[in-house]
Design a protein around this motif. Structure first.
Motif, PDB file in Angstrom:
ATOM      1  N   GLN A   1       0.848  -1.193   0.000  1.00  0.00           N
ATOM      2  CA  GLN A   1       0.000   0.000   0.000  1.00  0.00           C
ATOM      3  C   GLN A   1       0.886   1.246   0.000  1.00  0.00           C
ATOM      4  O   GLN A   1       1.690   1.441   0.920  1.00  0.00           O
ATOM      5  CB  GLN A   1      -0.904   0.009   1.231  1.00  0.00           C
TER       6      GLN A   1
ATOM      7  N   LEU B   1       1.041   5.560  -0.541  1.00  0.00           N
ATOM      8  CA  LEU B   1       0.357   6.849  -0.648  1.00  0.00           C
ATOM      9  C   LEU B   1       1.190   7.753  -1.545  1.00  0.00           C
ATOM     10  O   LEU B   1       2.408   7.872  -1.362  1.00  0.00           O
ATOM     11  CB  LEU B   1       0.186   7.492   0.729  1.00  0.00           C
TER      12      LEU B   1
ATOM     13  N   THR C   1      -0.130   4.693 -11.234  1.00  0.00           N
ATOM     14  CA  THR C   1      -1.069   3.784 -10.573  1.00  0.00           C
ATOM     15  C   THR C   1      -1.315   2.545 -11.421  1.00  0.00           C
ATOM     16  O   THR C   1      -1.264   1.405 -10.922  1.00  0.00           O
ATOM     17  CB  THR C   1      -2.405   4.498 -10.299  1.00  0.00           C
TER      18      THR C   1
ATOM     19  N   LYS D   1      -0.556  -1.107  -4.721  1.00  0.00           N
ATOM     20  CA  LYS D   1      -1.753  -0.270  -4.827  1.00  0.00           C
ATOM     21  C   LYS D   1      -1.404   1.165  -4.431  1.00  0.00           C
ATOM     22  O   LYS D   1      -0.849   1.410  -3.365  1.00  0.00           O
ATOM     23  CB  LYS D   1      -2.870  -0.804  -3.928  1.00  0.00           C
TER      24      LYS D   1
ATOM     25  N   THR E   1      -2.680   4.956  -3.548  1.00  0.00           N
ATOM     26  CA  THR E   1      -3.736   5.872  -3.128  1.00  0.00           C
ATOM     27  C   THR E   1      -3.196   7.281  -3.348  1.00  0.00           C
ATOM     28  O   THR E   1      -2.150   7.644  -2.786  1.00  0.00           O
ATOM     29  CB  THR E   1      -4.100   5.680  -1.647  1.00  0.00           C
ATOM     30  N   THR E   2      -3.883   8.063  -4.188  1.00  0.00           N
ATOM     31  CA  THR E   2      -3.372   9.382  -4.548  1.00  0.00           C
ATOM     32  C   THR E   2      -4.123  10.491  -3.822  1.00  0.00           C
ATOM     33  O   THR E   2      -5.359  10.492  -3.769  1.00  0.00           O
ATOM     34  CB  THR E   2      -3.485   9.615  -6.067  1.00  0.00           C
TER      35      THR E   2
ATOM     36  N   THR F   1      -4.525  11.658   5.340  1.00  0.00           N
ATOM     37  CA  THR F   1      -4.697  10.279   4.887  1.00  0.00           C
ATOM     38  C   THR F   1      -3.611   9.383   5.476  1.00  0.00           C
ATOM     39  O   THR F   1      -3.877   8.252   5.902  1.00  0.00           O
ATOM     40  CB  THR F   1      -4.646  10.201   3.348  1.00  0.00           C
TER      41      THR F   1
ATOM     42  N   PHE G   1       0.066   2.626   5.428  1.00  0.00           N
ATOM     43  CA  PHE G   1       0.795   2.609   4.165  1.00  0.00           C
ATOM     44  C   PHE G   1       2.227   2.137   4.379  1.00  0.00           C
ATOM     45  O   PHE G   1       2.809   2.318   5.454  1.00  0.00           O
ATOM     46  CB  PHE G   1       0.793   4.006   3.532  1.00  0.00           C
TER      47      PHE G   1
END
Length: 223
Positions: A3, A5, A18, A27, A29-30, A40, A46
């Motif tokens: 994960q 960020l 991505t 994966k 997350t933006t 976040t 993360f």
């Protein structure tokens, strides 16, 4: 799945990265806004952060500094700013890497994996056995707080015995499980190496504290 960020206001770049990294089970997350990104990171879990420097509202260098105050997460700076001052400041503010744009996504993927390996190893708990501490990441053993000056073979044998604490280990098992020892090494050579380790531990072979001989078999390590 890994994960990550990403704090990045370039929507096109974020989408490209991505899609590319998904094939490596990563994966993304933006967060397009740095303040949302910080929030976040505080509320999610993360493994790594990719951080742009040119962001709306607050400079990425300041974002990096704030994040490092609370998190040990690896940080890769992804920026079009090539000035050496920015690079140095980013590293001083806690960044682990600086990747100038434009770059090939393959390089980013390689750097992500490299930093995740290092981060995992550096956070592997040390194994403590009484007054001896084994640090497998640094490949070192300390005795009463003082590093032991061991040869590769001595480190291999002592660390193996420590991890098998309480169990009997044959000389043959030591030969085949210690990388620094040649498979043609004799049992007598193992005894000689054990003798050197005992000397460095200050042990009396007739009444050892840690390394005990098991007649006809090998050795065992006790606290």
């Amino acid at each position: 799945m890994t994960q990550i960020l990403m704090i990045e206001d370039d929507l096109e770049l974020a989408e490209i990265l991505t899609e590319y990294l998904e094939q490596f089970d990563i994966k993304i997350t933006t967060a397009h806004d740095p303040y949302i990104g910080i929030s976040t990171l505080d509320t999610g879990k993360f493994d790594l952060l990719i951080l742009d420097l040119t962001l709306p509202g607050i400079d990425g260098l300041d974002v990096c500094k704030e994040i490092r105050k609370k998190h040990t997460i690896p940080i890769i700076i992804s920026s079009a700013r090539h000035d050496i001052t920015d690079k140095v400041t980013a590293l001083e503010n806690g960044a682990d890497d600086y990747l100038p744009k434009p770059y090939n996504p393959r390089e980013l993927e390689a750097r992500i994996k490299s930093h995740l390996r290092r981060h995992t190893l550096s956070h592997t708990p040390q194994e403590s056995v009484c007054d001896l501490i084994l640090d497998e990441y640094q490949m070192s053993i300390t005795h009463k707080g003082v590093p032991l000056h061991l040869t590769a073979a001595e480190y291999g044998i002592l660390s193996y015995l420590m991890k098998k604490e309480g169990g009997v280990v044959s000389r043959e098992e030591l030969i085949y499980n210690c990388e620094a020892i040649n498979e043609e090494t004799t049992n007598k050579s193992i005894d000689v190496i054990i003798g050197r380790i005992r000397q460095k531990l200050g042990e009396n072979p007739k009444s050892p504290k840690h390394i005990h001989a098991v007649r006809g078999v090998g050795y065992k390590f006790l606290k």
